[in-house]
Design a protein around this motif. Structure first.
Motif, short mmCIF file in Angstrom:
data_model
loop_
_atom_site.label_atom_id
_atom_site.label_comp_id
_atom_site.label_asym_id
_atom_site.label_seq_id
_atom_site.Cartn_x
_atom_site.Cartn_y
_atom_site.Cartn_z
N ARG A 156 7.57 26.93 23.29
CA ARG A 156 7.47 25.49 23.42
C ARG A 156 8.79 24.90 23.91
O ARG A 156 9.87 25.37 23.57
CB ARG A 156 7.07 24.86 22.09
N LEU A 157 8.69 23.87 24.72
CA LEU A 157 9.85 23.22 25.32
C LEU A 157 10.37 22.15 24.36
O LEU A 157 9.63 21.23 24.00
CB LEU A 157 9.46 22.61 26.66
N ARG A 158 11.63 22.26 23.97
CA ARG A 158 12.20 21.30 23.03
C ARG A 158 12.64 20.05 23.80
O ARG A 158 13.52 20.10 24.65
CB ARG A 158 13.37 21.91 22.26
N VAL A 159 11.99 18.93 23.47
CA VAL A 159 12.21 17.69 24.20
C VAL A 159 12.64 16.59 23.22
O VAL A 159 11.97 16.34 22.22
CB VAL A 159 10.92 17.23 24.92
N LEU A 160 13.75 15.97 23.51
CA LEU A 160 14.22 14.84 22.70
C LEU A 160 13.83 13.54 23.39
O LEU A 160 13.95 13.42 24.61
CB LEU A 160 15.73 14.90 22.52
N THR B 119 10.27 4.47 20.45
CA THR B 119 10.64 5.90 20.40
C THR B 119 9.56 6.70 19.70
O THR B 119 9.14 7.76 20.17
CB THR B 119 11.98 6.09 19.67
N GLN B 120 9.07 6.19 18.56
CA GLN B 120 8.02 6.88 17.83
C GLN B 120 6.73 6.98 18.64
O GLN B 120 6.07 8.01 18.66
CB GLN B 120 7.74 6.17 16.50
N LEU B 121 6.39 5.90 19.35
CA LEU B 121 5.21 5.92 20.20
C LEU B 121 5.36 6.94 21.33
O LEU B 121 4.41 7.66 21.67
CB LEU B 121 4.96 4.53 20.79
N LEU B 122 6.56 7.02 21.89
CA LEU B 122 6.82 7.98 22.96
C LEU B 122 6.72 9.41 22.44
O LEU B 122 6.12 10.28 23.08
CB LEU B 122 8.20 7.72 23.56
N VAL B 123 7.29 9.65 21.27
CA VAL B 123 7.23 10.98 20.67
C VAL B 123 5.78 11.37 20.38
O VAL B 123 5.36 12.50 20.65
CB VAL B 123 8.07 11.03 19.37
N GLU C 162 12.53 13.44 17.61
CA GLU C 162 12.67 11.99 17.61
C GLU C 162 14.12 11.62 17.33
O GLU C 162 14.74 12.11 16.39
CB GLU C 162 11.77 11.37 16.55
N SER C 163 14.67 10.76 18.17
CA SER C 163 16.08 10.39 18.05
C SER C 163 16.23 8.93 17.70
O SER C 163 15.38 8.10 18.03
CB SER C 163 16.80 10.68 19.37
N PRO C 164 17.33 8.56 17.05
CA PRO C 164 17.65 7.14 16.85
C PRO C 164 17.80 6.45 18.19
O PRO C 164 18.01 7.10 19.22
CB PRO C 164 18.97 7.17 16.08
N SER C 165 17.74 5.12 18.17
CA SER C 165 17.74 4.35 19.41
C SER C 165 19.08 3.75 19.76
O SER C 165 19.16 2.87 20.63
CB SER C 165 16.68 3.23 19.33
N LYS D 116 23.58 18.54 17.83
CA LYS D 116 22.99 19.44 16.84
C LYS D 116 21.76 20.16 17.37
O LYS D 116 21.63 21.38 17.22
CB LYS D 116 22.62 18.65 15.59
N GLU D 117 20.85 19.41 18.00
CA GLU D 117 19.56 19.98 18.40
C GLU D 117 19.61 20.71 19.74
O GLU D 117 18.83 21.62 19.97
CB GLU D 117 18.51 18.87 18.46
#
Length: 261
Positions: free
Chosen positions: A12-16, A25-29, A42-45, A56-57
């Protein structure tokens, strides 16, 4: 989010994803997470919280809004900071609208893709997959903005990069690149060997923080346009989006592959 199709974790491709608000952001994730090939992060905005998450990720691809919450900064600064935290992460800049100056700034700073939020989510998924493979993604509109910037008349003889980054000879090489000359043609024009031209280009890439001729041109065009803006009268008309014919089907979408020097 639970995936409908089982895909091995390692495949799986790790996508931030980081949009300009926590809700979007949550809707996009959630939207991208429906694709079984993606492992979403999911990242802070805001930029201050985003960068530690990137560090980190270390996602394969980061989809980041051009208008994150405080502190506000330039698009170039945002992209460069992300790449400093994780050089292997490929950045896609999420735009509210296709503004040529912002597109050029994003690519010059090292973004591998630009995507306008007026496009459907399934195209964003395709954009992510293409960028992960090493391609550069731009819609027809964004690609035309870049090409029109590169199609401006050759740089004037008085052209110099702000800050004196390049020597006089290196600036000559940049001017030749802007005219579309090959390495052989540059060598003939400047009475150098092709090997010497390649060495000049390598040093130019290092000094400007770019990796291709396109990067050099974007840097030069952006620098020249900023100089013109600072010296032009205040009554100068504001730049307008590049007009084009109606958007074609997805088969007509432009994807710029790596361009060798």
């Amino acid at each position: 989010m639970t995936q409908l199709t089982a895909v091995p974790q390692e495949d799986r491709l790790r996508v931030l994803a980081a949009d300009n608000t926590s809700m979007t952001t949550q809707l996009l994730v959630d939207a991208l997470g429906r694709n079984a090939q993606f492992e979403m992060i999911e990242s802070p905005s805001d930029v201050r919280a985003l960068l530690p998450v990137i560090r980190k990720e270390k996602p394969a691809v980061a989809v980041i809004s051009s208008h994150l919450e405080e502190p506000k900064g330039s698009v170039s600064e945002l992209v460069r900071n992300v790449r400093m935290e994780s050089p292997e992460t490929r950045v896609i800049l999420l735009l509210d609208f296709s503004e040529p100056g912002m597109i050029i700034a994003a690519f010059r700073a090292g973004a591998q893709g630009v995507f306008c939020r007026t496009e459907p989510v399934h195209l964003l998924a395709k954009c992510i997959q293409c960028v992960a493979k090493g391609e550069v993604w731009a819609s027809r509109l964004e690609l035309q903005a870049v090409l029109e910037a590169l199609a401006q008349p050759a740089l004037p003889s008085s052209f110099t990069l702000s800050g004196g980054l390049l020597s006089a000879r290196e600036t000559d090489v940049v001017r030749c690149v802007a005219e579309g000359l090959t390495n052989r043609e540059i060598a003939q024009h400047l009475k150098l060997t092709e090997h010497t031209v390649k060495n000049y280009l390598s040093r130019i890439f290092d000094k400007l923080g770019v990796s291709s001729r396109v990067g050099v041109l974007l840097y030069a065009v952006r620098d020249a346009s900023q100089h013109q803006s600072s010296t032009a009268p205040s009554s100068r008309r504001r730049s307008q989006p590049v007009p084009i014919s109606p958007r074609p089907t997805t088969q007509g979408r432009g994807k710029i592959r790596n361009i060798v020097t």
